[in-house]
Design a protein around this motif. Sequence first.
Motif, PDB file in Angstrom:
ATOM      1  N   ARG A 106       0.849  -1.184   0.000  1.00 48.81           N
ATOM      2  CA  ARG A 106       0.000   0.000   0.000  1.00 48.81           C
ATOM      3  C   ARG A 106       0.886   1.236   0.000  1.00 48.81           C
ATOM      4  NH1 ARG A 106      -2.749  -2.157   5.295  1.00 48.81           N
ATOM      5  NH2 ARG A 106      -0.853  -3.344   5.183  1.00 48.81           N
ATOM      6  N   MET A 107       0.467   2.269  -0.712  1.00 50.41           N
ATOM      7  CA  MET A 107       1.180   3.541  -0.654  1.00 50.41           C
ATOM      8  C   MET A 107       0.152   4.647  -0.534  1.00 50.41           C
ATOM      9  SD  MET A 107       4.274   5.134  -2.884  1.00 50.41           S
ATOM     10  CE  MET A 107       3.386   5.807  -4.263  1.00 50.41           C
ATOM     11  N   VAL A 108       0.409   5.574   0.363  1.00 49.63           N
ATOM     12  CA  VAL A 108      -0.495   6.690   0.596  1.00 49.63           C
ATOM     13  C   VAL A 108       0.274   7.999   0.569  1.00 49.63           C
ATOM     14  CG1 VAL A 108      -2.145   5.344   1.955  1.00 49.63           C
ATOM     15  CG2 VAL A 108      -0.257   6.491   3.108  1.00 49.63           C
ATOM     16  N   VAL A 109      -0.421   9.056   0.210  1.00 49.61           N
ATOM     17  CA  VAL A 109       0.112  10.405   0.319  1.00 49.61           C
ATOM     18  C   VAL A 109      -0.267  10.898   1.700  1.00 49.61           C
ATOM     19  CG1 VAL A 109      -0.157  12.763  -0.558  1.00 49.61           C
ATOM     20  CG2 VAL A 109       0.006  10.834  -2.154  1.00 49.61           C
ATOM     21  N   VAL A 110       0.653  11.566   2.378  1.00 45.57           N
ATOM     22  CA  VAL A 110       0.384  12.057   3.728  1.00 45.57           C
ATOM     23  C   VAL A 110       0.694  13.540   3.835  1.00 45.57           C
ATOM     24  CG1 VAL A 110       0.821   9.808   4.791  1.00 45.57           C
ATOM     25  CG2 VAL A 110       2.681  11.450   4.622  1.00 45.57           C
ATOM     26  N   GLU A 111       0.048  14.156   4.778  1.00 46.99           N
ATOM     27  CA  GLU A 111       0.352  15.542   5.136  1.00 46.99           C
ATOM     28  C   GLU A 111       1.068  15.482   6.477  1.00 46.99           C
ATOM     29  OE1 GLU A 111      -1.986  19.564   6.474  1.00 46.99           O
ATOM     30  OE2 GLU A 111      -2.956  18.256   4.998  1.00 46.99           O
ATOM     31  N   GLU A 112       2.368  15.663   6.436  1.00 48.76           N
ATOM     32  CA  GLU A 112       3.160  15.553   7.659  1.00 48.76           C
ATOM     33  C   GLU A 112       3.100  16.867   8.430  1.00 48.76           C
ATOM     34  OE1 GLU A 112       7.235  13.492   8.356  1.00 48.76           O
ATOM     35  OE2 GLU A 112       7.671  15.543   7.751  1.00 48.76           O
ATOM     36  N   ARG A 113       2.899  16.731   9.729  1.00 51.15           N
ATOM     37  CA  ARG A 113       2.918  17.884  10.630  1.00 51.15           C
ATOM     38  C   ARG A 113       3.849  17.551  11.784  1.00 51.15           C
ATOM     39  NH1 ARG A 113      -3.096  20.383  10.695  1.00 51.15           N
ATOM     40  NH2 ARG A 113      -3.477  20.098   8.474  1.00 51.15           N
ATOM     41  N   GLN A 114       4.610  18.521  12.192  1.00 50.12           N
ATOM     42  CA  GLN A 114       5.568  18.304  13.269  1.00 50.12           C
ATOM     43  C   GLN A 114       5.275  19.248  14.409  1.00 50.12           C
ATOM     44  OE1 GLN A 114       9.634  18.713  12.062  1.00 50.12           O
ATOM     45  NE2 GLN A 114      10.419  18.146  14.052  1.00 50.12           N
ATOM     46  N   TRP A 115       5.198  18.693  15.602  1.00 49.34           N
ATOM     47  CA  TRP A 115       5.036  19.486  16.811  1.00 49.34           C
ATOM     48  C   TRP A 115       6.398  19.603  17.436  1.00 49.34           C
ATOM     49  CZ3 TRP A 115       1.327  17.404  14.188  1.00 49.34           C
ATOM     50  CH2 TRP A 115       0.044  17.917  14.280  1.00 49.34           C
ATOM     51  N   THR A 116       6.831  20.821  17.705  1.00 49.46           N
ATOM     52  CA  THR A 116       8.190  21.042  18.175  1.00 49.46           C
ATOM     53  C   THR A 116       8.319  21.129  19.678  1.00 49.46           C
ATOM     54  OG1 THR A 116       7.929  23.414  17.858  1.00 49.46           O
ATOM     55  CG2 THR A 116       8.916  22.161  16.055  1.00 49.46           C
ATOM     56  N   LYS A 117       7.224  21.332  20.405  1.00 51.88           N
ATOM     57  CA  LYS A 117       7.332  21.352  21.853  1.00 51.88           C
ATOM     58  C   LYS A 117       6.309  20.389  22.444  1.00 51.88           C
ATOM     59  CE  LYS A 117       4.624  25.554  22.452  1.00 51.88           C
ATOM     60  NZ  LYS A 117       4.603  26.890  22.981  1.00 51.88           N
ATOM     61  N   PRO A 118       6.621  19.787  23.550  1.00 50.50           N
ATOM     62  CA  PRO A 118       5.691  18.848  24.180  1.00 50.50           C
ATOM     63  C   PRO A 118       4.364  19.511  24.540  1.00 50.50           C
ATOM     64  CG  PRO A 118       7.856  18.735  25.211  1.00 50.50           C
ATOM     65  CD  PRO A 118       7.868  19.922  24.283  1.00 50.50           C
ATOM     66  N   ALA A 119       3.302  18.787  24.445  1.00 49.91           N
ATOM     67  CA  ALA A 119       1.986  19.292  24.816  1.00 49.91           C
ATOM     68  C   ALA A 119       1.960  19.692  26.281  1.00 49.91           C
ATOM     69  CB  ALA A 119       0.919  18.227  24.543  1.00 49.91           C
ATOM     70  N   GLY A 120       1.287  20.764  26.601  1.00 46.71           N
ATOM     71  CA  GLY A 120       1.133  21.187  27.973  1.00 46.71           C
ATOM     72  C   GLY A 120       2.293  22.007  28.519  1.00 46.71           C
ATOM     73  N   ARG A 121       3.295  22.261  27.710  1.00 41.53           N
ATOM     74  CA  ARG A 121       4.438  23.051  28.181  1.00 41.53           C
ATOM     75  C   ARG A 121       4.405  24.401  27.494  1.00 41.53           C
ATOM     76  NH1 ARG A 121       9.466  19.545  29.917  1.00 41.53           N
ATOM     77  NH2 ARG A 121       8.307  17.751  30.632  1.00 41.53           N
ATOM     78  N   SER A 122       4.672  25.432  28.268  1.00 42.54           N
ATOM     79  CA  SER A 122       4.639  26.785  27.698  1.00 42.54           C
ATOM     80  C   SER A 122       5.987  27.215  27.170  1.00 42.54           C
ATOM     81  CB  SER A 122       4.120  27.770  28.745  1.00 42.54           C
ATOM     82  OG  SER A 122       4.963  27.744  29.877  1.00 42.54           O
ATOM     83  N   GLN A 123       7.057  26.510  27.477  1.00 38.82           N
ATOM     84  CA  GLN A 123       8.391  26.931  27.029  1.00 38.82           C
ATOM     85  C   GLN A 123       8.891  26.041  25.942  1.00 38.82           C
ATOM     86  OE1 GLN A 123       9.929  26.821  31.072  1.00 38.82           O
ATOM     87  NE2 GLN A 123      10.570  28.933  30.718  1.00 38.82           N
TER      88      GLN A 123
END
Length: 123
Positions: A106-123
């Motif tokens: 199987r091959m799929v096209v994806v929309e990659e998203r990257q989160w750069t800081k952990p959830a719940g952290r303000s810094q």
Amino acid sequence: MFKCMALLRKRADISKEQFIAYYENNHSVLIRKLLPGIIDYRSNFIDMDGAFLFPDASPIDFDVITEIWLEDRAAYDRFIAASSDPDIARQIAEDEEHLFERGASRMVVVEERQWTKPAGRSQ
């Protein structure tokens, strides 16, 4: 950047070590040679030791997740068109017979998203 991912199952009659060795030393080299526009190509071999699956989850039925990056959708379209060329398609199919259960690919096209800081952290 444009990304697609392939979920691929190894042939049942070859070991994981044989699969990885052939994939890295032959198949990925051939794909990068035959198909235009690949900027990045990564193989993520599944390791079920330590995997977490919910009780009702479908079983994992693939052995590698391959990530392929191209410049944009037009580059992907050229990549797909090249893979449909009869000579290129034949070479790929012949090589895939060495390591994949081709009917499960199987091959799929994806929309990659990257989160750069952990959830719940303000810094």
